[in-house]
Design a protein around this motif. Structure first.
Motif, short mmCIF file in Angstrom:
data_model
loop_
_atom_site.label_atom_id
_atom_site.label_comp_id
_atom_site.label_asym_id
_atom_site.label_seq_id
_atom_site.Cartn_x
_atom_site.Cartn_y
_atom_site.Cartn_z
N ASP A 30 -47.69 104.88 51.78
CA ASP A 30 -47.44 106.11 52.55
C ASP A 30 -45.95 106.44 52.56
N ALA A 31 -45.62 107.48 53.31
CA ALA A 31 -44.24 107.99 53.31
C ALA A 31 -43.23 106.97 53.83
N THR A 32 -43.68 106.06 54.66
CA THR A 32 -42.75 105.08 55.22
C THR A 32 -42.31 104.05 54.18
N GLN A 33 -43.07 103.95 53.09
CA GLN A 33 -42.74 102.93 52.08
C GLN A 33 -42.03 103.49 50.86
N MET B 1 -51.35 97.21 55.69
CA MET B 1 -50.86 97.95 56.86
C MET B 1 -52.05 98.55 57.62
N PHE B 3 -53.37 101.33 60.22
CA PHE B 3 -52.96 102.62 60.75
C PHE B 3 -53.57 102.85 62.12
N GLU B 98 -42.69 112.97 58.68
CA GLU B 98 -42.14 113.49 57.41
C GLU B 98 -43.08 113.14 56.26
N GLY B 99 -43.37 114.14 55.45
CA GLY B 99 -44.19 113.89 54.27
C GLY B 99 -45.69 113.88 54.53
#
Lengths: 78, 360
Positions: A30-33, B1, B3, B98-99
């Motif tokens: 995802d965007a955090t990575q 991860m 969520f 963001e994103g």
């Protein structure tokens, strides 16, 4: 169209817009990575996917996208 | 991860919701001054082209917390005749997301309500331009001429020397004014009126001198802008620490209509905004044969208000200002204009700097 095929078609687009030639896609990415996963780059990716797969994302679909896995889920629904 | 489960809610608000919130002090789920500043809401609900049912705000909440919002307002244009145009006035997304495409979601949701082919955007950030491209709009870049006086920071000339800089600047301005009066031509025998509203005569002048503009607002829209320069106070999230010269974020600005008159006849109309010593020519209409006098009137405002930054979309005005050397630096910026596919934008057409929501 199976999941693997969708990932394989999205991968080169993701590598291009995120400017990461070696980026490996996985469901949890995802965007955090990815430091180059900006709003702008993500918009570009969505545009390329729409072009490649020939459909338009619906707004209610977009809110489900949290990572590559959920993005692929949405693409597969079309 | 792993969520976190996200409960995402998209909420749109109508003019009636804004009225209930602002005028009747009723609680409307999710609606607050974070989503839309009261001044902006007040302006939008008084827009001449809305009804109580018109949906003008869209917000996205994640687990009951605001994550993105946008607002838009409609108008029916004078040119192209009676064309409906919706302008987006703001877009904010929590950087935490963001994103994720939340900007696209809030704008896209309002666009679905507005209807395809009726929405426009000006001076969008590159992300916003990309959002509108995804929503099917074309984009053209319009040149904007910006001028600045060289900055001499307090770090360079500290404390007691500052007065010296000011005095020199003043002398320099006076000298240039004299030089201009003697050398640049343009009749000085003009008067400037500052009407509160665009009256019929002024609007007729605007209509007659807007041939090159791709858009023209209706008289009631000009008067709405003059009455509600609504971005005066932005939503809380828009308050940024940096000093953006031309931004409506700064509160102390002047927004004024100037009618330049000579021999009892209008020769030019301009709407200017001034904030923190920087002037922007938002609208400019003039008789070609009196162009120099109109430009001179604007330059006189620059000098008398001690303007240190200036911007205009008008190339002739820019060409007039450059040789006066009032400003030490000038740039040409390219500002985006996103518009529907069926909208015709010929190559010799221009766009006033104040179009859309850029009138402050």
């Amino acid at each position: 169209m199976d999941r693997k095929e969708v990932v394989n078609r999205i991968a080169p687009m993701a590598r291009e817009v995120f400017e990461k030639p070696d980026l490996e896609l996985c469901d949890t990415l995802d965007a955090t990575q990815v430091d180059t996963w900006t709003s702008f780059a993500f918009m570009q990716l969505l545009g390329k996917i729409e072009e490649e797969f020939g459909f338009r994302f619906k707004m209610m679909e977009l809110i489900k996208i949290q990572n590559i896995g959920t993005l692929v889920d949405v693409v597969m629904q079309h | 991860m792993v969520f976190m489960e996200e409960n995402i809610v998209i909420q749109t608000y109508s003019v009636a919701d804004l009225k209930n919130w602002l005028l009747h002090n009723r609680a409307i789920t999710g609606l607050s001054s974070e989503v839309i500043a009261p001044t902006r809401a007040f302006a939008i609900m008084n827009n001449p082209f809305v009804t109580d049912e018109t949906r003008v705000v869209c917000a996205l909440f994640v687990n009951d917390k605001l994550a993105a919002f946008t607002a838009a307002f409609p108008e029916v244009l004078q040119k192209p005749e009676n064309r409906l145009a919706w302008w987006f006035t703001t877009l904010w997304c929590d950087e935490k997301y963001e994103g994720r495409g939340f900007g696209l979601v809030v704008i896209g949701t309002l666009c679905e309500l507005i209807g395809e082919g009726n929405f426009f955007d000006v001076e969008g950030a590159k992300e916003t331009v990309e959002i509108f491209r995804l929503l099917g709009l074309k984009c053209k870049y319009i040149p904007r001429y910006e001028f600045f006086k060289r900055k001499i920071h307090a770090d360079t000339i500290r404390g007691k020397l500052a007065w010296c800089r000011e005095a020199l600047s003043q002398m320099s301005c006076e000298r240039r004014r004299k030089v201009m009066m003697h050398q640049k031509g343009g009749d000085s025998n003009y008067t400037v009126e500052y009407p509160r509203f665009v009256d019929d005569e002024t609007f007729a002048f605007i209509v007659a001198h807007s041939d090159k503009d791709v858009l023209l607002r209706k008289q009631e829209m000009f008067n709405w802008m003059l009455q509600y320069p609504f971005v005066q106070v932005s939503p809380l999230h828009d308050h940024t620490p940096f000093d953006n010269r031309f931004s409506s974020i700064v509160k102390d600005y002047l927004f004024v209509c100037c009618k330049i008159v000579m021999d009892g006849k209008i020769i030019g109309v301009t709407i200017l905004s001034v904030s923190r010593g920087c002037m922007s020519v938002r609208y400019l209409y003039y008789e070609q044969e009196s162009a120099k006098t109109v430009f001179r009137a604007i330059v006189d405002h620059i000098l008398s208000l001690r303007i240190k930054g200036f911007e205009t979309n008008d190339v002739k005005l820019a060409d007039y200002v450059i040789p006066l050397r009032i400003f030490t630096k000038n740039y040409i910026l390219q500002k985006s204009f996103s518009y529907p596919q069926d909208f015709v934008f010929s190559s010799d057409s221009g766009l006033q700097a104040g179009e859309g929501d850029m009138f402050v």
